[in-house]
Every structure is written in C-alpha cells, then in structure tokens.
Motif scaffolding. Structure first.
Motif, PDB file in Angstrom:
ATOM      1  N   CYS A 106       0.856  -1.185   0.000  1.00  0.00           N
ATOM      2  CA  CYS A 106       0.000   0.000   0.000  1.00  0.00           C
ATOM      3  C   CYS A 106       0.895   1.238   0.000  1.00  0.00           C
ATOM      4  O   CYS A 106       1.808   1.331   0.828  1.00  0.00           O
ATOM      5  N   SER A 107       0.648   2.194  -0.880  1.00  0.00           N
ATOM      6  CA  SER A 107       1.562   3.335  -0.967  1.00  0.00           C
ATOM      7  C   SER A 107       0.820   4.640  -1.182  1.00  0.00           C
ATOM      8  O   SER A 107      -0.310   4.676  -1.679  1.00  0.00           O
ATOM      9  N   ALA A 108       1.514   5.727  -0.786  1.00  0.00           N
ATOM     10  CA  ALA A 108       1.001   7.079  -0.963  1.00  0.00           C
ATOM     11  C   ALA A 108       2.181   8.036  -0.900  1.00  0.00           C
ATOM     12  O   ALA A 108       3.275   7.664  -0.450  1.00  0.00           O
ATOM     13  N   PRO A 109       2.011   9.286  -1.329  1.00  0.00           N
ATOM     14  CA  PRO A 109       3.125  10.235  -1.315  1.00  0.00           C
ATOM     15  C   PRO A 109       3.656  10.480   0.100  1.00  0.00           C
ATOM     16  O   PRO A 109       2.900  10.557   1.067  1.00  0.00           O
ATOM     17  N   SER A 110       4.979  10.596   0.179  1.00  0.00           N
ATOM     18  CA  SER A 110       5.602  10.997   1.436  1.00  0.00           C
ATOM     19  C   SER A 110       5.642  12.512   1.504  1.00  0.00           C
ATOM     20  O   SER A 110       5.795  13.198   0.497  1.00  0.00           O
ATOM     21  N   LEU A 111       5.533  13.007   2.716  1.00  0.00           N
ATOM     22  CA  LEU A 111       5.597  14.450   2.923  1.00  0.00           C
ATOM     23  C   LEU A 111       6.878  14.844   3.642  1.00  0.00           C
ATOM     24  O   LEU A 111       6.972  15.921   4.232  1.00  0.00           O
ATOM     25  N   GLY A 112       7.875  13.925   3.619  1.00  0.00           N
ATOM     26  CA  GLY A 112       9.156  14.226   4.233  1.00  0.00           C
ATOM     27  C   GLY A 112       9.151  14.140   5.744  1.00  0.00           C
ATOM     28  O   GLY A 112       9.904  14.840   6.419  1.00  0.00           O
ATOM     29  N   GLY A 113       8.282  13.249   6.282  1.00  0.00           N
ATOM     30  CA  GLY A 113       8.176  13.133   7.724  1.00  0.00           C
ATOM     31  C   GLY A 113       9.353  12.467   8.405  1.00  0.00           C
ATOM     32  O   GLY A 113       9.486  12.520   9.626  1.00  0.00           O
ATOM     33  N   ASN A 114      10.224  11.798   7.620  1.00  0.00           N
ATOM     34  CA  ASN A 114      11.427  11.158   8.163  1.00  0.00           C
ATOM     35  C   ASN A 114      11.111  10.185   9.294  1.00  0.00           C
ATOM     36  O   ASN A 114      11.822  10.114  10.307  1.00  0.00           O
ATOM     37  N   LEU A 115      10.052   9.424   9.120  1.00  0.00           N
ATOM     38  CA  LEU A 115       9.688   8.424  10.115  1.00  0.00           C
ATOM     39  C   LEU A 115      10.556   7.184   9.948  1.00  0.00           C
ATOM     40  O   LEU A 115      10.945   6.833   8.830  1.00  0.00           O
TER      41      LEU A 115
END
Length: 265
Positions: A106-115
């Motif tokens: 399952c995928s979606a855009p990353s917002l640069g959360g650096n998790l």
C-alpha cells in the motif's frame, strides 16, 4: 466490465498493480503479490511511503538495515489480526516468503516526515465493531490517523455473510475540513468460502458516476469519489483491505442524506 473493477492478472507473482497513473488519480497505489515459500519481492519506496500488509502467510521482512525477522501468524485474512510493516520514503525493502504468502503493498506520497521503519504487530492494532443487525462489520485499524504516517490510512474490515458494509453510504471526496476530507480509496476483496461473491456500488449524488459491480475473491475496486457501499450474500463472509490517501491525512466522511435515517434509534 466497470473501469473501477480491477481483476487479478493471475494467481502468482504481482497479480494486482494499481498506480496513480493507472487509476487516473493522485495519491493511492496498491500492489498485491502472491508468492511461494522461498520467493522474494523487493522494492524502493522513492518519494512514497509504503505499508506492507501480510494478508496471509509468513515472511522475512528487511527494510534498509533493519531486519524484522520472520513475521506473520494467520494463514487466512479471516483468521486473526495481520502483521504489517511501515516503510518510509527513500527506503529499500525486501520480503521473502517462508510459507505461501499474500502480500499487499500500500503506498502514498511521502511528505518528508522522516519516520523510521517499524513493525505493526497484531497486538498493536485496535479492533472495533461497527453497525448493528445486518449492518454489523468488524474493523481492524492497521494504520489509522492516530498512528504516525505522512499520507497513508490502512484498515481491514470483515463483513459477515448477508450483511452490508461501508453503509449507510458515505463519501469523502471534498477537501472541505472539518466537514469532509478528500481521500482516494482502494478496496481489495476476499470471500470465504472463495467461490462466493459480493456487490459494491460507487456513485455520486448527480449519478455522473454510478457503477454497480459484482466482486469476486481477489478483486480490487477503485473509489475515486462518491459513495461506495458493499453487500455480501448469505453464506459468504467478505474481507476487504482499504487503502486511503489524500491531501490531508484525516478521515472525515459525509453520509448520503436520504439514508441517514438508518443511523437513528
């Protein structure tokens, strides 16, 4: 056949491949892999985040230099809670099946959360009962909005035979918070026993979109907008895995006004 209904391409390897480009939308991606013991699937997340859900079977999962070992307990999506792994952007991941394996990516855009990558174990996911009577269904929250992620929302639902689900009809296709959020959504369907079938309708108020589909074991339904109720027939339980994502990571839905009376009493 409806353009919203995605049939599996076979029974081995990557059998479902939904991208934002193929779906004609912006956010949600969904792959379904069926592997034999000893086989491996791998990928790089790039600018997207991923949730690996072991729908059934066991596998060894490695993300970059983090080895989660062999995970997975259930051999059917109808038997207990799943093991899942959150994979952040710009990460390499590898899944090696140790039994027959059904793996959802399952995928979606990353917002640069650096998790960091993390295991989502069965004892970490919550379950709840929604509805009553013939509208009862059982929900497992894999990646809800109160758990860390950039865009992804992931949930499983089991609907007993003869019951309705995602009902009364609701939608989440307007970026109009706090009243409603805009979320694209996929439904990956399974039936128990597998020769059964269920129904799903995807429609808008003006009926510019109005598709009613018979879904069989392994089908995926795209919900770009509109209401999207399901109903399964007597004798066949329905499982579905939902993937949702949009410009804001929150699930705020709007019920169809003509059916809201069902929520009273």
């Amino acid at each position: 056949m409806s353009h919203l209904l995605v049939k599996p391409s076979g029974d081995h390897g990557r059998v479902v491949h939904v991208t934002p480009e193929s779906a004609g939308w912006t956010y949600v991606g969904f792959d379904l892999n069926k592997l034999h013991a000893g086989e491996t699937v791998e990928g790089n997340t790039g600018d997207r985040e991923v949730c690996l859900v072991l729908v059934s079977g066991k596998a060894r999962v490695i993300v970059d230099d983090v080895d989660f070992g062999t995970i997975g307990e259930r051999m059917s999506p109808f038997d207990g809670k799943p093991h899942s792994v959150y994979v952040p952007a710009e990460s390499d991941w590898t899944v090696t099946a140790t039994t027959e394996l059904t793996l959802a990516v399952c995928s979606a855009p990353s917002l640069g959360g650096n998790l960091p990558p993390r295991l989502i174990s069965p004892d970490h996911v919550s379950q709840e009962v929604r509805g009553k009577g013939s509208n009862t269904r059982y929900v497992t929250n894999i990646l809800p909005e109160n758990e860390p992620a950039d865009s992804l929302l992931v949930v499983e639902v089991i609907t007993p035979g003869g019951n309705t689900s995602s009902y009364p009809p609701h939608k989440h296709d307007q970026d109009d918070l706090p009243r409603e959020s805009l979320l694209e959504e996929t439904y990956y369907h399974r039936l128990n026993p597998p020769q059964g079938f269920a129904f799903q309708r995807v429609y808008t108020d003006d009926r510019a979109l109005d598709e009613a589909m018979a879904v069989e074991d392994g089908d995926t339904v795209l919900v770009p907008k509109g209401y999207h109720p399901c109903a399964t027939i007597h004798g066949y339980d329905l499982y579905y895995l939902n993937v949702m994502a949009g410009p804001k990571r929150t699930w705020k839905f709007h019920n169809a006004k003509e059916h809201e009376w069902l929520l009273k009493g």
